[in-house]
Design a protein around this motif. Structure first.
Motif, PDB file in Angstrom:
ATOM      1  N   ASP A 107       6.810  17.690   2.874  1.00 40.13           N
ATOM      2  CA  ASP A 107       7.633  16.493   2.737  1.00 40.13           C
ATOM      3  C   ASP A 107       6.829  15.211   2.910  1.00 40.13           C
ATOM      4  O   ASP A 107       7.307  14.125   2.575  1.00 40.13           O
ATOM      5  CB  ASP A 107       8.772  16.514   3.755  1.00 40.13           C
ATOM      6  N   LYS A 108       5.606  15.328   3.399  1.00 39.05           N
ATOM      7  CA  LYS A 108       4.768  14.159   3.652  1.00 39.05           C
ATOM      8  C   LYS A 108       3.580  14.067   2.702  1.00 39.05           C
ATOM      9  O   LYS A 108       2.904  13.036   2.640  1.00 39.05           O
ATOM     10  CB  LYS A 108       4.249  14.194   5.090  1.00 39.05           C
ATOM     11  N   GLY A 164       4.743   5.074   6.968  1.00 41.33           N
ATOM     12  CA  GLY A 164       5.544   4.873   5.763  1.00 41.33           C
ATOM     13  C   GLY A 164       4.761   4.941   4.475  1.00 41.33           C
ATOM     14  O   GLY A 164       5.180   4.374   3.460  1.00 41.33           O
ATOM     15  N   VAL A 165       3.615   5.649   4.490  1.00 39.49           N
ATOM     16  CA  VAL A 165       2.811   5.802   3.274  1.00 39.49           C
ATOM     17  C   VAL A 165       2.711   7.277   2.911  1.00 39.49           C
ATOM     18  O   VAL A 165       2.847   8.157   3.770  1.00 39.49           O
ATOM     19  CB  VAL A 165       1.398   5.204   3.438  1.00 39.49           C
ATOM     20  N   LYS A 166       2.464   7.537   1.637  1.00 42.90           N
ATOM     21  CA  LYS A 166       2.237   8.899   1.189  1.00 42.90           C
ATOM     22  C   LYS A 166       0.877   9.379   1.681  1.00 42.90           C
ATOM     23  O   LYS A 166      -0.050   8.596   1.865  1.00 42.90           O
ATOM     24  CB  LYS A 166       2.272   8.961  -0.340  1.00 42.90           C
ATOM     25  N   VAL A 167       0.773  10.693   1.872  1.00 37.59           N
ATOM     26  CA  VAL A 167      -0.491  11.302   2.273  1.00 37.59           C
ATOM     27  C   VAL A 167      -0.958  12.211   1.143  1.00 37.59           C
ATOM     28  O   VAL A 167      -0.174  12.991   0.602  1.00 37.59           O
ATOM     29  CB  VAL A 167      -0.337  12.116   3.569  1.00 37.59           C
ATOM     30  N   ILE A 205       0.880  -1.173   0.000  1.00 39.85           N
ATOM     31  CA  ILE A 205       0.000   0.000   0.000  1.00 39.85           C
ATOM     32  C   ILE A 205       0.908   1.211   0.000  1.00 39.85           C
ATOM     33  O   ILE A 205       1.807   1.336   0.836  1.00 39.85           O
ATOM     34  CB  ILE A 205      -0.982   0.017   1.191  1.00 39.85           C
ATOM     35  N   ASP A 206       0.708   2.103  -0.960  1.00 40.71           N
ATOM     36  CA  ASP A 206       1.632   3.220  -1.156  1.00 40.71           C
ATOM     37  C   ASP A 206       1.164   4.520  -0.529  1.00 40.71           C
ATOM     38  O   ASP A 206       1.990   5.408  -0.278  1.00 40.71           O
ATOM     39  CB  ASP A 206       1.855   3.446  -2.658  1.00 40.71           C
ATOM     40  N   GLY A 207      -0.146   4.667  -0.308  1.00 38.46           N
ATOM     41  CA  GLY A 207      -0.607   5.943   0.204  1.00 38.46           C
ATOM     42  C   GLY A 207      -2.018   5.886   0.733  1.00 38.46           C
ATOM     43  O   GLY A 207      -2.743   4.907   0.555  1.00 38.46           O
TER      44      GLY A 207
END
Length: 373
Positions: free
Chosen positions: A323-324, A258-261, A228-230
């Motif tokens: 950055d997140k 550890g995922v994109k928001v 899962i990336d985000g």
């Protein structure tokens, strides 16, 4: 003729845009700044596209879209009822046109959505056998995700699987396939689309209880060894009551996993809310009554200021955590396109986006631009 409903004299000095310059720019009809260029070093700037826009039927809309946005999400054409209308039939016609539109205009496409309890084709709602539903589930994800692997940047693999208290929504998928259906959806999508980013998407997951449910989903997917990336926070809020503290905490909590928001369906309503909480469940409705559509002929100055300040506050927070955050997507190109004109009360006149019904930039647009200055 361009209609301007705002009196800049009412804008307080606490706002960060320059009223005189804005007024002169609108009057002179000079080219406006570009959102995608302004934030090109921070995050993608997206919009939701309807069928008419994908087919380039509106020249004015198309000019604005290509000038302002470098990401797009389809409003409806990738939802199951359109792209998979019958058991053995997939219709990629409109979705393929969207992909081509993105390729031609250097706009990255987010697929929306593979698994959602709403806007299902009739045949799915009539399935009573868990085995048959599991077959549909696997065929649907595998066929569509593989068709667009490498052609879209990302997929909202599962959409709106949570209740407000953080428990799993009692959808047809939960009832017939069990709690493991979310992990299985990501497992199937990972196999079918190895070159595509995979997201979970929901509304109100900035709120503590629902956020905890989303965190649990992400942890279970990762614990199963599945990608899962985000996570997408939809961002359907009231302009006068944006939960900034909860939004910031959700950015921190999700990114810590550890995922994109992403903020995936951003709009700020300026109309009275019939409920005492934010709600983006498309099945929810409220009866019309006197006073529920207060601005049918235009937004007054006082509300333009509130809307601008709301967007300004949000983008200052987004920049703080640039950055997140990987993408900010507005849910609609202009006010006339917004679903909030009919939700939760049909036929109202809402003003939740950065552009009015003539595609003219509103004070809120310049407030967003000014957050980079």
């Amino acid at each position: 003729m361009i209609k301007i409903f705002i009196s800049f004299a009412t804008i307080t000095t606490t706002c960060f845009f320059a009223p005189i310059q804005i007024q002169a720019q609108i009057q002179d009809q000079q080219p406006i700044p570009s959102l995608k260029e302004t934030f090109k070093n921070e995050f993608l700037i997206g919009t939701a596209l309807n069928t008419s826009q994908i087919l380039e039927k509106d020249v004015t809309a198309n000019k604005l879209i290509t000038q302002q946005f470098n990401a797009a999400t389809p409003e409806n054409i990738m939802k199951a009822e359109i792209i998979h209308p019958t058991w053995n039939q997939f219709d990629f016609t409109l979705a393929d046109k969207l992909v081509e539109y993105g390729r031609k205009n250097n706009i990255k496409i987010n697929g929306h959505t593979l698994i959602w309890h709403s806007q299902l084709p009739r045949f799915v709602r009539q399935i009573k056998s868990p085995d048959s539903l599991a077959q549909f589930f696997a065929d649907h994800i595998t066929t569509i995700a593989s068709h667009y692997d490498g052609k879209v940047l990302s997929w909202d693999v599962v959409n709106e699987a949570l209740e407000e208290n953080g428990s799993l929504r009692k959808s047809i998928f939960l009832q017939q396939l069990g709690e493991g259906y979310i992990v299985e959806a990501f497992r199937l999508a990972q196999k079918a689309a190895p070159h595509t980013e995979l997201y979970y998407n929901d509304y109100n997951i900035e709120q503590p209880k629902k956020r905890a449910g989303a965190i649990e989903i992400i942890k279970k997917i990762k614990a199963a060894g599945v990608r899962i990336d985000g996570v997408g926070i939809q961002g359907h809020w009231r302009a006068s009551k944006i939960p900034l503290a909860e939004i910031e905490q959700s950015i921190l909590d999700f990114s810590a996993l550890g995922v994109k928001v992403m903020f995936t369906e951003l709009d700020l309503s300026v109309l009275p809310n019939p409920w005492d909480s934010d709600n983006a469940d498309v099945s929810a409705t409220a009866g019309n009554s006197k006073g529920k559509d207060p601005y049918p002929n235009g937004l007054p100055d006082s509300m333009q200021t509130i809307l601008a300040k709301g967007y300004e506050d949000l983008f200052r927070l987004f920049l703080k955590h640039k950055d997140k955050i990987s993408r900010i997507t507005f849910w609609g190109v202009n006010d006339g396109q917004s679903w909030l004109n009919n939700f939760p009360i049909r036929g109202r006149t809402n003003y939740p986006t950065l552009f009015d019904r003539t595609y003219t930039a509103k004070p809120a647009f310049y407030a967003v631009i000014a957050t980079k200055k």
